[in-house]
Scaffold this active site. Sequence first.
Site, PDB file in Angstrom:
ATOM      1  N   GLY A 154      12.926  28.017  70.523  1.00 22.08           N
ATOM      2  CA  GLY A 154      12.724  28.195  69.077  1.00 22.08           C
ATOM      3  C   GLY A 154      12.831  26.845  68.386  1.00 22.08           C
ATOM      4  O   GLY A 154      12.005  26.480  67.536  1.00 22.08           O
ATOM      5  N   SER A 193      14.480  35.483  58.452  1.00 22.96           N
ATOM      6  CA  SER A 193      15.366  36.478  59.071  1.00 22.96           C
ATOM      7  C   SER A 193      16.714  35.796  59.358  1.00 22.96           C
ATOM      8  O   SER A 193      16.827  34.567  59.291  1.00 22.96           O
ATOM      9  CB  SER A 193      14.757  36.977  60.381  1.00 22.96           C
ATOM     10  N   GLU A 195       8.092  29.866  55.611  1.00 26.21           N
ATOM     11  CA  GLU A 195       7.897  30.908  54.595  1.00 26.21           C
ATOM     12  C   GLU A 195       9.178  31.734  54.429  1.00 26.21           C
ATOM     13  O   GLU A 195       9.877  31.990  55.406  1.00 26.21           O
ATOM     14  CB  GLU A 195       6.742  31.811  55.064  1.00 26.21           C
ATOM     15  N   CYS A 200       5.282  32.761  60.447  1.00 24.51           N
ATOM     16  CA  CYS A 200       6.124  33.606  61.321  1.00 24.51           C
ATOM     17  C   CYS A 200       6.442  32.824  62.582  1.00 24.51           C
ATOM     18  O   CYS A 200       5.556  32.159  63.117  1.00 24.51           O
ATOM     19  CB  CYS A 200       5.308  34.801  61.780  1.00 24.51           C
ATOM     20  N   ILE A 201       7.641  32.959  63.075  1.00 26.07           N
ATOM     21  CA  ILE A 201       7.993  32.270  64.329  1.00 26.07           C
ATOM     22  C   ILE A 201       8.727  33.248  65.239  1.00 26.07           C
ATOM     23  O   ILE A 201       9.511  34.081  64.758  1.00 26.07           O
ATOM     24  CB  ILE A 201       8.829  30.995  64.050  1.00 26.07           C
ATOM     25  N   LEU A 202       8.438  33.144  66.521  1.00 23.68           N
ATOM     26  CA  LEU A 202       9.064  34.070  67.477  1.00 23.68           C
ATOM     27  C   LEU A 202       9.235  33.405  68.830  1.00 23.68           C
ATOM     28  O   LEU A 202       8.335  32.708  69.307  1.00 23.68           O
ATOM     29  CB  LEU A 202       8.164  35.310  67.661  1.00 23.68           C
ATOM     30  N   THR A 203      10.394  33.603  69.438  1.00 24.72           N
ATOM     31  CA  THR A 203      10.559  33.364  70.870  1.00 24.72           C
ATOM     32  C   THR A 203      10.759  34.733  71.495  1.00 24.72           C
ATOM     33  O   THR A 203      11.582  35.515  70.998  1.00 24.72           O
ATOM     34  CB  THR A 203      11.811  32.512  71.173  1.00 24.72           C
ATOM     35  N   CYS A 249      -0.744  42.978  78.288  1.00 24.43           N
ATOM     36  CA  CYS A 249      -1.192  41.913  79.190  1.00 24.43           C
ATOM     37  C   CYS A 249      -0.612  40.595  78.687  1.00 24.43           C
ATOM     38  O   CYS A 249      -0.787  40.242  77.525  1.00 24.43           O
ATOM     39  CB  CYS A 249      -2.720  41.853  79.226  1.00 24.43           C
ATOM     40  N   HIS A 268      -6.398  46.641  84.415  1.00 21.08           N
ATOM     41  CA  HIS A 268      -6.738  45.535  83.521  1.00 21.08           C
ATOM     42  C   HIS A 268      -6.382  44.201  84.171  1.00 21.08           C
ATOM     43  O   HIS A 268      -7.148  43.240  84.123  1.00 21.08           O
ATOM     44  CB  HIS A 268      -6.014  45.683  82.182  1.00 21.08           C
TER      45      HIS A 268
HETATM   46  N1  ACO Z   1      22.877  33.734  67.470  1.00 13.39           N
HETATM   47  C1  ACO Z   1      23.475  32.619  67.026  1.00 13.39           C
HETATM   48  N2  ACO Z   1      22.836  31.418  66.899  1.00 13.39           N
HETATM   49  C2  ACO Z   1      21.516  31.389  67.196  1.00 13.39           C
HETATM   50  C3  ACO Z   1      20.819  32.544  67.658  1.00 13.39           C
HETATM   51  C4  ACO Z   1      21.567  33.742  67.790  1.00 13.39           C
HETATM   52  N3  ACO Z   1      20.979  34.875  68.246  1.00 13.39           N
HETATM   53  N4  ACO Z   1      19.537  32.212  67.890  1.00 13.39           N
HETATM   54  C5  ACO Z   1      19.412  30.886  67.586  1.00 13.39           C
HETATM   55  N5  ACO Z   1      20.614  30.419  67.157  1.00 13.39           N
HETATM   56  C6  ACO Z   1      20.904  29.027  66.739  1.00 13.39           C
HETATM   57  C7  ACO Z   1      21.903  28.443  67.725  1.00 13.39           C
HETATM   58  O1  ACO Z   1      22.594  27.390  67.080  1.00 13.39           O
HETATM   59  C8  ACO Z   1      20.979  27.906  68.793  1.00 13.39           C
HETATM   60  O2  ACO Z   1      21.591  26.906  69.577  1.00 13.39           O
HETATM   61  P1  ACO Z   1      22.523  27.377  70.830  1.00 13.39           P
HETATM   62  O3  ACO Z   1      21.792  28.440  71.559  1.00 13.39           O
HETATM   63  O4  ACO Z   1      22.677  26.137  71.647  1.00 13.39           O
HETATM   64  O5  ACO Z   1      23.807  27.865  70.237  1.00 13.39           O
HETATM   65  C9  ACO Z   1      19.881  27.304  67.959  1.00 13.39           C
HETATM   66  O6  ACO Z   1      19.716  28.213  66.872  1.00 13.39           O
HETATM   67  C10 ACO Z   1      18.577  27.078  68.673  1.00 13.39           C
HETATM   68  O7  ACO Z   1      18.204  28.267  69.322  1.00 13.39           O
HETATM   69  P2  ACO Z   1      16.900  28.360  70.207  1.00 13.39           P
HETATM   70  O8  ACO Z   1      17.269  28.724  71.591  1.00 13.39           O
HETATM   71  O9  ACO Z   1      16.086  27.131  70.029  1.00 13.39           O
HETATM   72  O10 ACO Z   1      16.127  29.559  69.470  1.00 13.39           O
HETATM   73  P3  ACO Z   1      15.367  30.765  70.162  1.00 13.39           P
HETATM   74  O11 ACO Z   1      14.407  30.282  71.182  1.00 13.39           O
HETATM   75  O12 ACO Z   1      16.347  31.775  70.600  1.00 13.39           O
HETATM   76  O13 ACO Z   1      14.480  31.306  68.937  1.00 13.39           O
HETATM   77  C11 ACO Z   1      14.066  32.571  66.979  1.00 13.39           C
HETATM   78  C12 ACO Z   1      14.955  31.475  67.632  1.00 13.39           C
HETATM   79  C13 ACO Z   1      12.597  32.146  67.043  1.00 13.39           C
HETATM   80  C14 ACO Z   1      14.471  32.748  65.524  1.00 13.39           C
HETATM   81  C15 ACO Z   1      14.292  33.888  67.802  1.00 13.39           C
HETATM   82  O14 ACO Z   1      15.628  34.307  67.620  1.00 13.39           O
HETATM   83  C16 ACO Z   1      13.373  35.026  67.425  1.00 13.39           C
HETATM   84  O15 ACO Z   1      12.224  35.063  67.829  1.00 13.39           O
HETATM   85  N6  ACO Z   1      13.901  35.990  66.643  1.00 13.39           N
HETATM   86  C17 ACO Z   1      13.131  37.161  66.273  1.00 13.39           C
HETATM   87  C18 ACO Z   1      12.049  36.810  65.281  1.00 13.39           C
HETATM   88  C19 ACO Z   1      12.605  36.093  64.065  1.00 13.39           C
HETATM   89  O16 ACO Z   1      13.567  36.503  63.462  1.00 13.39           O
HETATM   90  N7  ACO Z   1      11.905  34.991  63.674  1.00 13.39           N
HETATM   91  C20 ACO Z   1      12.236  34.204  62.489  1.00 13.39           C
HETATM   92  C21 ACO Z   1      11.732  34.897  61.269  1.00 13.39           C
HETATM   93  S1  ACO Z   1      11.678  33.842  59.868  1.00 13.39           S
HETATM   94  C22 ACO Z   1      10.152  33.108  59.942  1.00 13.39           C
HETATM   95  O17 ACO Z   1       9.334  33.569  60.692  1.00 13.39           O
HETATM   96  C23 ACO Z   1       9.773  31.969  59.072  1.00 13.39           C
HETATM   97 ZN    ZN Z   2      -5.557  40.592  79.743  1.00  8.15          ZN
END
Ligand code: ACO
Ligand code: ZN
Length: 337
Positions: A175, A200, A196, A162-165, A56, A72
């Site tokens: 992100g 990744s 932290e 932790c961070i995630l989009t 959900c 649901h």
């Molecule tokens: N490849 C190359 N460059 C990248 C990528 C990629 N896949 N993702 C982000 N970047 C860089 C680029 O420079 C990008 O700018 P651009 O798109 O104009 O080239 C810049 O970062 C900003 O990207 P955003 O669009 O703001 O980032 P996004 O919304 O895609 O989120 C995040 C980034 C959160 C890391 C996402 O890839 C994600 O959720 N990944 C899986 C989970 C993860 O690994 N989280 C981080 C773990 S570490 C921690 O939690 C502390």
């Molecule tokens: Zn729900």
Amino acid sequence: MQPRQEITFDIEDQPQIFADATPKIRSIRFGDWEMDTWYVAPYPEEYSWYPTLYICEYCLKYMKSKYIADRHKMKCPMKHPPGDEIYRDGQISIFEVDGRKNTIYCQNLCLLAKMFLDHKTLYYDVEPFLFYVMTEINDMGCHFVGYFSKEKRSPLNYNVSCILTLPIHQRKGYGNLLIEFSYLLTKRENKTGSPEKPLSDLGLLSYRYYWRNVLFEVLNNSPDALSIEELSRVTSMTVNDIIATLQINNMLVRDEENGTYRIVVDKDLIKNHLDKVTSKGYPRIKSENLRWTPFILTRVLRRVQDLENERSLDMHEQQNPIDHINKSLDENMDADD
Ligand code: ACO
Ligand code: ZN
């Protein structure tokens, strides 16, 4: 990753269980989307036997079949994350969710995130964390975009755990927006912070992107030379992260005569870079839209309010609210330690 196809409901249409014996969720249905998963998350075993998990998009409850998910959806009371909405700018809203108060939601959030994270191990012990959930609003409700978690008290001054989009929203600047928001909170706490470790690969790329841009902006806007400590004070970045960013961008130069380091700024290069970044049109945080006080203070003030409501304050405390806040703060810190 594709928009969800309309599938007519059929009660006989039971989910297809894997033919082989490997339990692994291969995709999730989330709102109008279907997404392939990247890693295995420790959902209860009976859920891991289905190739598709239904989640959900509002309460993050996970379900085994479309039939259950549709039922649901009809009765789910939530249209936005629980907790307090602490930031709004146009369609973007950010909620602060306390792992202690909304445990199930936060556990479900961690499980969802684990499907896109390879190394983080937090799933069930969510109470020591706050979760900042970013959503996009439309007529239907607040749609989950991404989040970060943050320890309520971090001995190492981590400002993001932790961070995630969500994959469907990646590479649109969200992100970066979450990271910018995490530093705004740190700024309001009068601290410096860092994510932290370990990061990744995607986390490192995103943080390097943010750190470079924010330092370039400050250096570009400053008429005077700035020290690393001043950069840290303005950006809430740690000295280590600033040094690392300057080094990667070849901006730290050692003076061979006296062994000191200088920050070398090529204003044209910085300006060109910032122009390119601006032309992407990525969303930015507006600090004036944040309605938030740091966790400890909020908690103490609420406690003071509770005490006042119970009329248990003695006259001295009522005349000296600051004394009382300090006293409560001391008690609170003692209780936490
Ligand atoms: N490849 C190359 N460059 C990248 C990528 C990629 N896949 N993702 C982000 N970047 C860089 C680029 O420079 C990008 O700018 P651009 O798109 O104009 O080239 C810049 O970062 C900003 O990207 P955003 O669009 O703001 O980032 P996004 O919304 O895609 O989120 C995040 C980034 C959160 C890391 C996402 O890839 C994600 O959720 N990944 C899986 C989970 C993860 O690994 N989280 C981080 C773990 S570490 C921690 O939690 C502390
Ligand atoms: Zn729900």
